[in-house]
Design an enzyme around this catalytic site. Structure first.
Site, short mmCIF file in Angstrom:
data_model
loop_
_atom_site.label_atom_id
_atom_site.label_comp_id
_atom_site.label_asym_id
_atom_site.label_seq_id
_atom_site.Cartn_x
_atom_site.Cartn_y
_atom_site.Cartn_z
N ASN A 46 -19.57 -29.69 -39.72
CA ASN A 46 -20.47 -30.07 -38.66
C ASN A 46 -21.02 -29.03 -37.71
O ASN A 46 -19.91 -28.27 -37.26
CB ASN A 46 -19.22 -31.25 -37.86
N TRP A 47 -21.76 -29.17 -38.38
CA TRP A 47 -22.17 -27.42 -37.61
C TRP A 47 -21.94 -27.17 -35.78
O TRP A 47 -23.69 -26.62 -34.79
CB TRP A 47 -23.81 -26.81 -38.02
N GLY B 267 -13.32 -28.52 -30.11
CA GLY B 267 -13.37 -27.32 -29.63
C GLY B 267 -12.57 -27.21 -28.59
O GLY B 267 -13.42 -26.48 -27.28
N GLY C 215 -15.45 -28.49 -37.02
CA GLY C 215 -16.79 -28.12 -35.50
C GLY C 215 -16.61 -26.15 -36.17
O GLY C 215 -17.19 -25.74 -36.64
N GLY C 216 -16.01 -25.76 -34.73
CA GLY C 216 -16.48 -24.43 -34.84
C GLY C 216 -15.81 -23.75 -36.25
O GLY C 216 -16.43 -22.32 -36.11
P1 13P Z 1 -14.33 -28.70 -33.51
O1 13P Z 1 -13.72 -28.15 -34.64
O2 13P Z 1 -14.85 -27.27 -33.39
O3 13P Z 1 -13.00 -28.53 -32.48
O4 13P Z 1 -15.28 -29.44 -33.72
C1 13P Z 1 -14.56 -30.89 -34.37
C2 13P Z 1 -15.94 -31.52 -34.25
O5 13P Z 1 -16.49 -32.50 -33.35
C3 13P Z 1 -16.07 -31.84 -35.69
O6 13P Z 1 -17.06 -32.94 -35.47
#
Ligand code: 13P
Length: 248
Positions: A9-10, A172, A233-234
């Site tokens: 998920n960018w 995050g 995410g990250g």
């Molecule tokens: P992170 O991997 O940055 O914690 O984000 C997870 C997320 O919200 C994926 O949708």
């Protein structure tokens, strides 16, 4: 056996030029992946992402979709518009949408229905906040979010739904749920699907974990019996990191 699915998920990251660059770095690194690989880009990057991933094992998803077919909904995007681009997946109900953009269980349900009607595959996000966790409400929240999001959706349509369990406090923050906690919560979600439909549906549906999943914790999380994938995410913003998660 459920086929694992790792999706990036960018969020609000990457211009068109950056999208092309990242995908071209990623392609050779994930070409032998033993799981489904998806990247969910901003709307503006979808066309470029679809072009760059043509003929590869990387699928493309959006991060939201509106429930109406068309009309006076300034700033929104319909399922038909995504489909026309060649988009296959769409994330719905991400906690950031619930937290910052007023998304509710009801609007999530409406969006899921619209996406399925257009034959998009849905990555449906659920998960408790830190406050809910500390108050012992994990089960209550997960059961409610799952039940409300799936209202009016029949068993056959579940084939096009992937659930992503993302504890909000782990997104995050660098804090990951322990693999046991993640597995336990996902079991609650799977049991809820069994109650709403039947055991067959529950055993079939793929449920991802999301929240600070990265190259160093991916294999431990993926080894858990209930965890069928990750929503990243990250760590999806760097080709090498995302590839390491994909090839966990
Ligand atoms: P992170 O991997 O940055 O914690 O984000 C997870 C997320 O919200 C994926 O949708």
């Amino acid at each position: 056996m459920r086929r694992p699915i790792i999706a990036g998920n960018w969020k609000m990251n990457n211009t068109i030029a950056e999208t092309r660059k990242l995908i071209n770095e990623l392609k050779p690194l994930v070409k032998d992946a033993k799981c489904d690989v998806v990247i969910c880009t901003p709307f503006t990057s979808l066309a470029a992402a679809i072009e760059e991933t043509k003929g590869t094992n990387i699928k493309v998803g959006a991060q939201n979709v509106h429930w109406a077919e068309k009309g006076a909904f300034t700033g929104e995007i319909s399922a038909k518009m995504l489909l026309e681009l060649g988009v296959e997946y769409v994330i719905i109900g991400h906690s950031e949408r619930r937290q910052y953009f007023g998304e509710t269980d009801q609007s999530v349900n409406a969006r899921v229905k619209a996406a399925l009607a257009a034959s998009l595959k849905v990555i449906l996000c659920i998960g408790e906040t830190l406050d809910e966790r500390e108050k012992g409400l994990i089960e209550e929240v997960l059961v409610r979010q799952t039940t409300e999001a799936l209202k009016g959706i029949d068993k056959a349509q579940l084939e096009d739904i992937i659930i992503a369990y993302e504890p909000v406090w782990a997104i995050g923050t660098g804090k990951t749920a322990t693999s046991k906690d993640a597995n336990d919560s996902i079991k609650i979600v799977r049991d809820t699907v069994a109650k709403l439909y039947d055991e067959e549906a529950a055993q079939k549906i793929r449920i991802q974990y999301g929240g600070s999943m990265n190259p160093s914790n991916a294999s431990e999380l993926m080894a858990m019996p209930e965890i069928d994938g990750g929503l990243i995410g990250g760590a999806s913003l760097k080709a090498e990191d995302f590839a390491k998660v994909v090839n966990y």
